[in-house]
Design a protein around this motif. Structure first.
Motif, PDB file in Angstrom:
ATOM      1  N   LEU A 150       0.817  -1.207   0.000  1.00  0.00           N
ATOM      2  CA  LEU A 150       0.000   0.000   0.000  1.00  0.00           C
ATOM      3  C   LEU A 150       0.854   1.261   0.000  1.00  0.00           C
ATOM      4  N   ALA A 151       2.106   1.145   0.418  1.00  0.00           N
ATOM      5  CA  ALA A 151       2.982   2.312   0.510  1.00  0.00           C
ATOM      6  C   ALA A 151       3.226   2.947  -0.847  1.00  0.00           C
ATOM      7  N   LEU A 152       3.225   2.169  -1.905  1.00  0.00           N
ATOM      8  CA  LEU A 152       3.441   2.723  -3.246  1.00  0.00           C
ATOM      9  C   LEU A 152       2.332   3.704  -3.592  1.00  0.00           C
ATOM     10  N   GLU A 153       1.092   3.267  -3.449  1.00  0.00           N
ATOM     11  CA  GLU A 153      -0.052   4.127  -3.754  1.00  0.00           C
ATOM     12  C   GLU A 153      -0.085   5.356  -2.853  1.00  0.00           C
ATOM     13  N   ASP A 154       0.186   5.149  -1.568  1.00  0.00           N
ATOM     14  CA  ASP A 154       0.132   6.267  -0.626  1.00  0.00           C
ATOM     15  C   ASP A 154       1.245   7.283  -0.886  1.00  0.00           C
ATOM     16  N   SER A 155       2.427   6.802  -1.261  1.00  0.00           N
ATOM     17  CA  SER A 155       3.548   7.711  -1.558  1.00  0.00           C
ATOM     18  C   SER A 155       3.222   8.576  -2.771  1.00  0.00           C
ATOM     19  N   ILE A 156       2.652   7.957  -3.796  1.00  0.00           N
ATOM     20  CA  ILE A 156       2.273   8.712  -4.995  1.00  0.00           C
ATOM     21  C   ILE A 156       1.185   9.726  -4.662  1.00  0.00           C
ATOM     22  N   PHE A 157       0.221   9.331  -3.838  1.00  0.00           N
ATOM     23  CA  PHE A 157      -0.838  10.252  -3.423  1.00  0.00           C
ATOM     24  C   PHE A 157      -0.251  11.474  -2.725  1.00  0.00           C
ATOM     25  N   LEU A 158       0.630  11.255  -1.774  1.00  0.00           N
ATOM     26  CA  LEU A 158       1.230  12.374  -1.035  1.00  0.00           C
ATOM     27  C   LEU A 158       2.037  13.275  -1.961  1.00  0.00           C
ATOM     28  N   TYR A 159       2.748  12.662  -2.891  1.00  0.00           N
ATOM     29  CA  TYR A 159       3.549  13.414  -3.856  1.00  0.00           C
ATOM     30  C   TYR A 159       2.653  14.290  -4.737  1.00  0.00           C
ATOM     31  N   GLU A 160       1.537  13.729  -5.176  1.00  0.00           N
ATOM     32  CA  GLU A 160       0.648  14.453  -6.095  1.00  0.00           C
ATOM     33  C   GLU A 160      -0.110  15.589  -5.428  1.00  0.00           C
ATOM     34  N   ILE A 161      -0.293  15.513  -4.095  1.00  0.00           N
ATOM     35  CA  ILE A 161      -0.977  16.633  -3.431  1.00  0.00           C
ATOM     36  C   ILE A 161       0.011  17.694  -2.954  1.00  0.00           C
ATOM     37  N   GLY A 162       1.311  17.484  -3.254  1.00  0.00           N
ATOM     38  CA  GLY A 162       2.276  18.543  -2.998  1.00  0.00           C
ATOM     39  C   GLY A 162       3.177  18.351  -1.802  1.00  0.00           C
ATOM     40  N   CYS A 163       3.203  17.153  -1.251  1.00  0.00           N
ATOM     41  CA  CYS A 163       4.137  16.892  -0.144  1.00  0.00           C
ATOM     42  C   CYS A 163       5.529  16.609  -0.702  1.00  0.00           C
ATOM     43  N   PRO A 180       7.575   7.186  -8.837  1.00  0.00           N
ATOM     44  CA  PRO A 180       8.263   8.212  -9.638  1.00  0.00           C
ATOM     45  C   PRO A 180       9.730   8.354  -9.240  1.00  0.00           C
ATOM     46  N   GLU A 181      10.594   8.520 -10.219  1.00  0.00           N
ATOM     47  CA  GLU A 181      12.034   8.618  -9.953  1.00  0.00           C
ATOM     48  C   GLU A 181      12.382   9.843  -9.121  1.00  0.00           C
ATOM     49  N   THR A 182      11.478  10.816  -9.096  1.00  0.00           N
ATOM     50  CA  THR A 182      11.728  12.044  -8.334  1.00  0.00           C
ATOM     51  C   THR A 182      11.491  11.856  -6.834  1.00  0.00           C
TER      52      THR A 182
END
Length: 284
Positions: A150-163, A180-182
């Motif tokens: 689940l960490a993959l999805e949650d990490s992308i979510f946090l990244y996309e909302i600007g964290c 994402p490589e970033t």
């Protein structure tokens, strides 16, 4: 509103669902994808009465199909909190809130040990739900400790909302393909949360990584973090013989109640929990 909300779609939860439906109660089972259940990863189960030599995957799929045929509603949602509200309970899953008249906890045993400092700092810069708390940390530094896919999805979510996200992958055990490589990834083994009244970051192999929030992403949360006030015994939910817990209307079954961690025990406790929940509803 459902009569009985069951948290966990393993053998205990599905057994409870079948029994409750057989007695006319509405049931909603909240679960991860059943194929992530530990039973599905077991090549052979040879000690379940009447079903020798069956694979765990086939057994799990049979349990799931039985519950669905019985009329249980199954939703792939991760419940992050359960709160008593007078005669009902509110369940949170991200931004969604559901209501139930009674609860059966059947989410299995937490496989990941607590990180030093976790108990003291939970809710103080430490969270187990990215979708619940992520918006509070937009534009801020966050660490995601990956102890579940689940960490993959949650990490992308946090990244996309600007964290500003950094992922900590202990021992490199979690598959993060598609990240994402970033987003930087740290692989370490010895972790500790740092801070007194509020988390200031995470030490990974003696190196401090500062953060405004540390998200601990696991398949199963500690029971007392899910249901505040729940009494535990050696990390497991303390139950009476009828599977009742310290909170009226909340019952528990399966691995979350302690040893032995066996399918037969889980199925039996699920049955008992369902019958007890039905009796409790009738007595109110």
């Amino acid at each position: 509103m459902t009569d009985i909300a069951i948290i966990g779609g393993g053998p205990a939860g599905l057994s409870a669902a079948v029994q409750a439906r057989a007695r006319g109660k509405s049931v909603t089972v909240y679960t991860n994808d059943i194929h992530r259940n530990w039973l599905c990863r077991t090549p052979l189960v040879d000690n379940y009465l009447g079903l020798p030599g069956i694979s765990g995957k086939e057994m799990m799929e049979r349990f799931f199909d039985h519950a669905k045929r019985a009329g249980a509603q199954v939703e792939e949602k991760r419940i992050t909190s359960v709160l008593p509200m007078g005669k009902t309970f509110l369940l949170s899953a991200g931004s969604q809130v559901m209501e139930a008249q009674s609860i059966i906890l059947a989410m299995g045993a937490a496989k990941s040990p607590q990180i030093p400092g976790e108990q003291q700092l939970m809710g103080k810069g430490v969270s187990t739900c990215a979708t619940c708390d992520g918006m509070l940390y937009r534009g801020k530094r966050v660490l995601v400790v990956a102890q579940s896919p689940l960490a993959l999805e949650d990490s992308i979510f946090l990244y996309e909302i600007g964290c500003e996200v950094t992922v900590v992958n202990p021992g490199g055990r979690t598959n993060l393909e598609g990240l994402p490589e970033t987003i930087p990834v740290i692989s370490g083994s010895k972790l500790a949360l740092e801070g007194a009244d509020h988390a200031v970051g995470l030490t990974v192999d003696r190196i401090l990584y500062p953060a405004d929030c540390v998200f601990l992403i696991r398949d199963t949360s500690a029971p007392d973090a899910l249901v505040p006030g729940l009494v535990l015994d050696s990390g497991f939910i303390k139950t009476a013989r009828d599977q009742s817990t310290s909170i009226p209307g909340v019952f528990a079954a399966g691995d979350c109640t302690g040893l032995p961690l066996q399918v037969g025990k889980a199925v039996g406790e699920g049955l008992t929990a369902a019958l007890s929940a039905i009796s409790w509803l009738a007595s109110r």
